[in-house]
Structures are given as structure tokens and as C-alpha cells.
Scaffold this motif. Structure first.
Motif, mmCIF file in Angstrom:
data_model
loop_
_atom_site.group_PDB
_atom_site.id
_atom_site.type_symbol
_atom_site.label_atom_id
_atom_site.label_comp_id
_atom_site.label_asym_id
_atom_site.label_seq_id
_atom_site.Cartn_x
_atom_site.Cartn_y
_atom_site.Cartn_z
ATOM 1 N N HIS A 199 0.868 -1.184 0.000
ATOM 2 C CA HIS A 199 0.000 0.000 0.000
ATOM 3 C C HIS A 199 0.902 1.230 0.000
ATOM 4 C CE1 HIS A 199 -3.918 -2.005 1.332
ATOM 5 N NE2 HIS A 199 -3.036 -2.977 1.286
ATOM 6 N N VAL A 200 0.855 1.989 -1.097
ATOM 7 C CA VAL A 200 1.725 3.163 -1.243
ATOM 8 C C VAL A 200 0.916 4.429 -0.982
ATOM 9 C CG1 VAL A 200 3.289 4.428 -2.756
ATOM 10 C CG2 VAL A 200 3.062 1.943 -2.994
ATOM 11 N N MET A 201 1.390 5.240 -0.049
ATOM 12 C CA MET A 201 0.789 6.539 0.219
ATOM 13 C C MET A 201 1.452 7.542 -0.739
ATOM 14 S SD MET A 201 -0.223 4.438 2.408
ATOM 15 C CE MET A 201 0.901 3.760 3.596
ATOM 16 N N MET A 202 0.914 7.638 -1.935
ATOM 17 C CA MET A 202 1.563 8.357 -3.024
ATOM 18 C C MET A 202 1.213 9.845 -2.941
ATOM 19 S SD MET A 202 1.718 7.030 -6.940
ATOM 20 C CE MET A 202 2.514 5.524 -6.444
ATOM 21 N N ARG A 203 2.081 10.564 -2.261
ATOM 22 C CA ARG A 203 1.812 11.979 -1.979
ATOM 23 C C ARG A 203 2.828 12.924 -2.593
ATOM 24 N NH1 ARG A 203 1.939 10.177 4.266
ATOM 25 N NH2 ARG A 203 -0.025 8.991 4.332
ATOM 26 N N HIS A 204 3.913 12.369 -3.140
ATOM 27 C CA HIS A 204 5.033 13.198 -3.587
ATOM 28 C C HIS A 204 5.366 12.913 -5.055
ATOM 29 C CE1 HIS A 204 5.886 13.903 0.721
ATOM 30 N NE2 HIS A 204 5.666 12.613 0.860
ATOM 31 N N ARG A 205 6.119 13.846 -5.624
ATOM 32 C CA ARG A 205 6.734 13.619 -6.929
ATOM 33 C C ARG A 205 8.237 13.802 -6.742
ATOM 34 N NH1 ARG A 205 7.140 13.672 -12.294
ATOM 35 N NH2 ARG A 205 4.959 13.354 -12.757
ATOM 36 N N ARG A 206 8.993 12.804 -7.194
ATOM 37 C CA ARG A 206 10.450 12.925 -7.157
ATOM 38 C C ARG A 206 10.904 13.583 -8.447
ATOM 39 N NH1 ARG A 206 14.098 9.963 -4.225
ATOM 40 N NH2 ARG A 206 12.604 8.270 -3.927
ATOM 41 N N LEU A 207 11.659 14.671 -8.335
ATOM 42 C CA LEU A 207 12.189 15.364 -9.501
ATOM 43 C C LEU A 207 13.483 14.705 -9.957
ATOM 44 C CD1 LEU A 207 11.578 19.061 -8.358
ATOM 45 C CD2 LEU A 207 10.044 17.524 -9.630
ATOM 46 N N ASP A 208 13.963 15.108 -11.138
ATOM 47 C CA ASP A 208 15.175 14.500 -11.693
ATOM 48 C C ASP A 208 16.386 14.679 -10.786
ATOM 49 O OD1 ASP A 208 13.819 13.577 -13.908
ATOM 50 O OD2 ASP A 208 14.263 15.354 -15.115
ATOM 51 N N ASP A 209 16.397 15.759 -9.995
ATOM 52 C CA ASP A 209 17.537 15.990 -9.110
ATOM 53 C C ASP A 209 17.394 15.253 -7.776
ATOM 54 O OD1 ASP A 209 15.598 17.403 -7.751
ATOM 55 O OD2 ASP A 209 16.568 19.369 -7.953
ATOM 56 N N GLY A 210 16.314 14.465 -7.630
ATOM 57 C CA GLY A 210 16.121 13.688 -6.419
ATOM 58 C C GLY A 210 15.284 14.367 -5.354
ATOM 59 N N SER A 211 14.982 15.644 -5.530
ATOM 60 C CA SER A 211 14.179 16.359 -4.535
ATOM 61 C C SER A 211 12.705 15.959 -4.643
ATOM 62 C CB SER A 211 14.332 17.866 -4.718
ATOM 63 O OG SER A 211 13.874 18.260 -6.009
ATOM 64 N N LEU A 212 11.957 16.205 -3.575
ATOM 65 C CA LEU A 212 10.544 15.841 -3.513
ATOM 66 C C LEU A 212 9.668 17.082 -3.460
ATOM 67 C CD1 LEU A 212 10.653 13.009 -0.790
ATOM 68 C CD2 LEU A 212 10.678 12.730 -3.285
ATOM 69 N N VAL A 213 8.574 17.047 -4.212
ATOM 70 C CA VAL A 213 7.558 18.101 -4.131
ATOM 71 C C VAL A 213 6.212 17.419 -3.929
ATOM 72 C CG1 VAL A 213 8.848 19.726 -5.560
ATOM 73 C CG2 VAL A 213 7.242 18.135 -6.636
ATOM 74 N N PRO A 214 5.241 18.089 -3.281
ATOM 75 C CA PRO A 214 3.936 17.460 -3.056
ATOM 76 C C PRO A 214 3.167 17.299 -4.367
ATOM 77 C CG PRO A 214 4.286 19.325 -1.578
ATOM 78 C CD PRO A 214 5.355 19.391 -2.618
ATOM 79 N N LEU A 215 2.448 16.185 -4.491
ATOM 80 C CA LEU A 215 1.484 16.047 -5.582
ATOM 81 C C LEU A 215 0.283 16.939 -5.288
ATOM 82 C CD1 LEU A 215 1.483 12.170 -6.187
ATOM 83 C CD2 LEU A 215 2.401 13.911 -7.726
ATOM 84 N N VAL A 216 -0.518 17.213 -6.303
ATOM 85 C CA VAL A 216 -1.680 18.078 -6.099
ATOM 86 C C VAL A 216 -2.743 17.387 -5.260
ATOM 87 C CG1 VAL A 216 -1.281 19.344 -8.223
ATOM 88 C CG2 VAL A 216 -2.737 17.316 -8.273
#
Length: 393
Positions: A199-216
Motif C-alpha cells: 500500500h503506497v501513500m503516493m503523496r510526492h513527486r520525485r524530480l530528476d535531481d532527487g528532490s521531492l515536491v507534493p502532488l496536487v
């Protein structure tokens, strides 16, 4: 556990359970991702849903369930162990910005124990323990503690996916004890704990540089392999002993006597090849077609190791039809059979040419990287084939 369920009963129980909880069943796609997708094959149930996980409204709503056929070449070398297949079906559920992880885990626990009859005492969970950027998944931890299920906290093992860019998040995995006697140790320390459901709590997007930003939106994406689940619920020692493989285990040994590891590889790769061909892929020198070619040639390498007269022309039509029906494909079984036999003939000619080339004085000693490159680029002989011929001869 209750009386073992057939694979079809497992699918029906799973889908109906979630439909009763407001999920709409979506039609699983083929193995081929949409145009422009860089991935060769669909590898999980969530793959076709990425636009909706990223915020696009799905026409059927925010709660979805499906059965998706998948292919993973990353597991190719592991095929033959008790749990890995090349082509398999994935049961999946999604919350697209609707309910959160604890609700998903609670339903999963209820379905496993009440719906499928799993003894709660045979379950173990793992939960994301937090790292320098994201805190621990305390909500999932508390859910499992409330249910009395032992929990192991990890970092790398409970973040999905682990490295690639795109939607991601902490996950909680459910494991089932398969050993003799009472459960012991933990999933990361004892492989008798077999992963059943993620069960994945898919809340983030990983960018190409490895940093995380919130999904909408905050999503939940779950998946469990059907054949693996069936083998566990049916009390079998491996996926190859589940009812999905019953006709294969009935017919193949009488046709081609093989040891157990070879039998598993032949059954898996031929079954996978039938599904790939059924989705419209033909053998080729690259891309999807090369994956198919590699599957067929690995089968032939095993079959011809003991008897060069063995042929895919003898593969029972029943197995081709059974596989196409299992994966809901409408391809012509005779056309699928024809592709397999034509690829066998092509491989036979390549082997003969390879033997002639390798008999030259230049290749009688140890081969270096330049030799392997030359043999591939000039004569179309892949490294694994050259190694196989040298070992055999």
C-alpha cells in the motif's frame, strides 16, 4: 485458512469487496504502454494511471479497482524461485485524492483475514520509518498496532519507487508467514516472510535531481500479485504450483522431461511469450521484440541442452489457448504458435552460424570485450549466446 479459493474466485472476491466500498472496476490495459511512454511494457497496475495520480480527474471517479497484466524483465534472472514470474496479473486499488492510508490498510487487513481466511497471527507489516527529508509513517504504524499486527520500521524498503523520478511515497507492506511452526524474526531478516500486498501513500513527486515536491492530491496505490496470492492461499510451495499452472504441470513434463528449475523457467517463459505475442508484439532485434526473442531463446537453450530434437512445434495448443483465455486476449492460437516456431527456426540457424564463426582460429582462445563486440555487431551473436556455445562446445 478457509477452503482454498481458485484464482478466479480470488479475483471475484477481491473486486466485489472493493466495489461494495465504492470502487469502480476499470478495464486493465494491454502490456503495451501508451504511445510516447519510454517504458517497454506495463510493469504495474498504477502505470496506466499516472496522469490521474498526478491530478487529472478519472472518468470513473476517485475510487478504482482493477486486474492488470504486467511484465517485469528485472525479475528475469529470479524466475524459477517460489515467487517470481515474468508475466503476471496484478490486483490493484486506488484512492485518487479520496481516503488515506489507514483506511486502505484497514480494508486490506479485513479482506485478507475475513474474506480470504488468513490467520491474523501469520501476518507481519513493514512501515516507513522516516529519513532526513520525510518523517515516519505514524498513521500506518498506529493502524497495525491497533490490529495487533507486528510491525518493522524500515527506510529504503518502504519507499516506492526507490529511485526513479515521478509519483512516489512511503508504503506499508503486508507479509505472510510461510515457514513451519509459529512465525519468528521479521520480513527483512527472514525470507520465509513473503510479501503479499503493498500500500503506497503516493503523496510526492520525485524530480530528476532527487528532490521531492507534493502532488496536487494525496493518493493511495495498492498492488498484489495474483499468482503469488493464489499460491499462498492455496497452500502451495511456489507460484508454479498454483492452479494457474495446473495444465502446464500436467502436460509439459510428459513432453519434455526437465528438472524442477528448468520446468519452471520453460513454463514461465513460454507462458509469457504467448501473452506478449497475444498483445501484438513480434520478435525483433531491439525493444519489446527483443524481450520476446530473449524469452523464446532462453526456453530453447534449456530444451536443447539435453535433446536437440525438441521443438516448440510440439507445444500443446491447449496451453496456448489456456494462456490467452487467462489473460483475456483474442489472438488466434495458431498464429501465436506459428510465431514461436518461426523464431525457433531462426534461432537454430543462428546457432549453426555461431558455431562456424567460433570455430575460426581467432576465437579459440579467451575472448575479450572487442571480440564480443565484433561477434555481436558483425555476426549478430549476443554475448549470452556466445558464452552458451563456448560452454557447450
Amino acid at each position: 485458512m478457509k477452503t482454498p479459493l481458485s484464482t478466479e474466485q480470488i479475483v471475484r472476491t477481491f473486486v466485489e469487496y472493493y466495489e461494495e466500498r465504492g470502487h469502480r472496476r476499470i478495464t486493465g490495459s494491454t502490456l503495451l504502454p501508451p504511445p510516447g511512454d519510454p517504458v517497454l511494457f506495463t510493469t504495474s497496475g498504477m502505470h496506466p494511471l499516472i496522469p490521474y495520480l498526478e491530478g487529472r480527474p478519472h472518468p470513473l471517479g476517485r475510487r478504482l479497482v482493477n486486474v492488470q497484466r504486467c511484465l517485469r524483465t528485472t525479475d528475469l534472472e529470479e524466475v524459477g524461485d517460489p515467487t517470481h514470474l515474468t508475466v503476471f496479473e496484478m490486483l490493484g486499488t486506488w484512492s485518487l485524492g479520496d481516503y488515506e492510508g489507514p483506511q486502505s490498510l484497514g480494508w486490506g487487513y479485513e479482506l485478507l483475514t475475513d474474506g480470504f481466511g488468513v490467520d491474523p497471527g501469520l501476518l507481519h507489516a513493514t512501515v516507513f520509518g522516516g529519513d532526513g527529508r520525510t518523517g515516519p509513517d505514524t498513521a500506518s504504524l498506529e493502524l497495525w498496532q491497533d490490529r495487533g499486527v507486528p510491525v518493522e520500521l524500515t527506510v529504503e524498503d518502504n519507499w516506492w519507487p526507490s529511485g526513479s523520478a515521478g509519483p512516489c511515497g512511503p508504503d506499508s507492506e503486508i507479509f505472510l508467514w510461510t515457514g513451519e511452526g509459529p512465525p519468528e524474526s521479521t520480513p527483512t531478516r527472514d525470507d520465509r516472510w513473503v510479501e503479499v500486498w503493498n500500500h503506497v501513500m503516493m503523496r510526492h513527486r520525485r524530480l530528476d535531481d532527487g528532490s521531492l515536491v507534493p502532488l496536487v492530491q494525496r493518493n493511495v496505490d495498492t498492488g498484489l500479485g495474483l499468482e503469488r496470492l493464489a499460491s499462498l492461499l492455496q497452500g502451495r510451495g511456489s507460484v508454479f504450483e498454483s492452479d494457474v499452472f495446473t495444465p502446464w504441470r500436467r502436460l509439459v513434463p510428459g513432453l519434455w522431461p526437465l528438472d524442477e528449475p528448468s520446468l519452471r523457467l520453460v513454463c514461465d517463459h513460454l507462458r509469457s511469450a504467448v501473452v506478449v505475442i497475444g498483445d501484438g508484439v513480434g520478435p525483433a532485434v531491439s525493444g519489446r521484440g527483443y524481450v520476446l526473442r530473449r524469452l523464446v531463446r532462453r526456453v530453447l537453450t534449456v530444451l536443447w541442452r539435453d535433446d536437440a530434437s525438441r521443438t516448440l512445434g510440439d507445444l500443446p495448443d491447449e496451453l496456448v489457448r489456456h494462456t490467452l483465455d487467462r489473460f483475456r486476449q483474442d489472438a488466434d492460437p495458431s498464429a501465436v504458435h506459428r510465431v514461436l516456431v518461426e523464431e525457433e527456426h531462426r534461432f537454430g540457424r543462428l546457432l549453426e552460424r555461431g558455431r562456424q564463426v567460433l570455430a575460426r582460429p581467432r576465437f579459440r582462445g579467451p575472448l575479450d570485450e572487442e571480440d564480443f563486440r565484433y561477434l555481436h555487431d558483425t555476426h549478430g551473436l549476443p554475448r549470452e549466446l556466445v558464452v552458451s556455445l563456448r560452454t557447450r562446445d
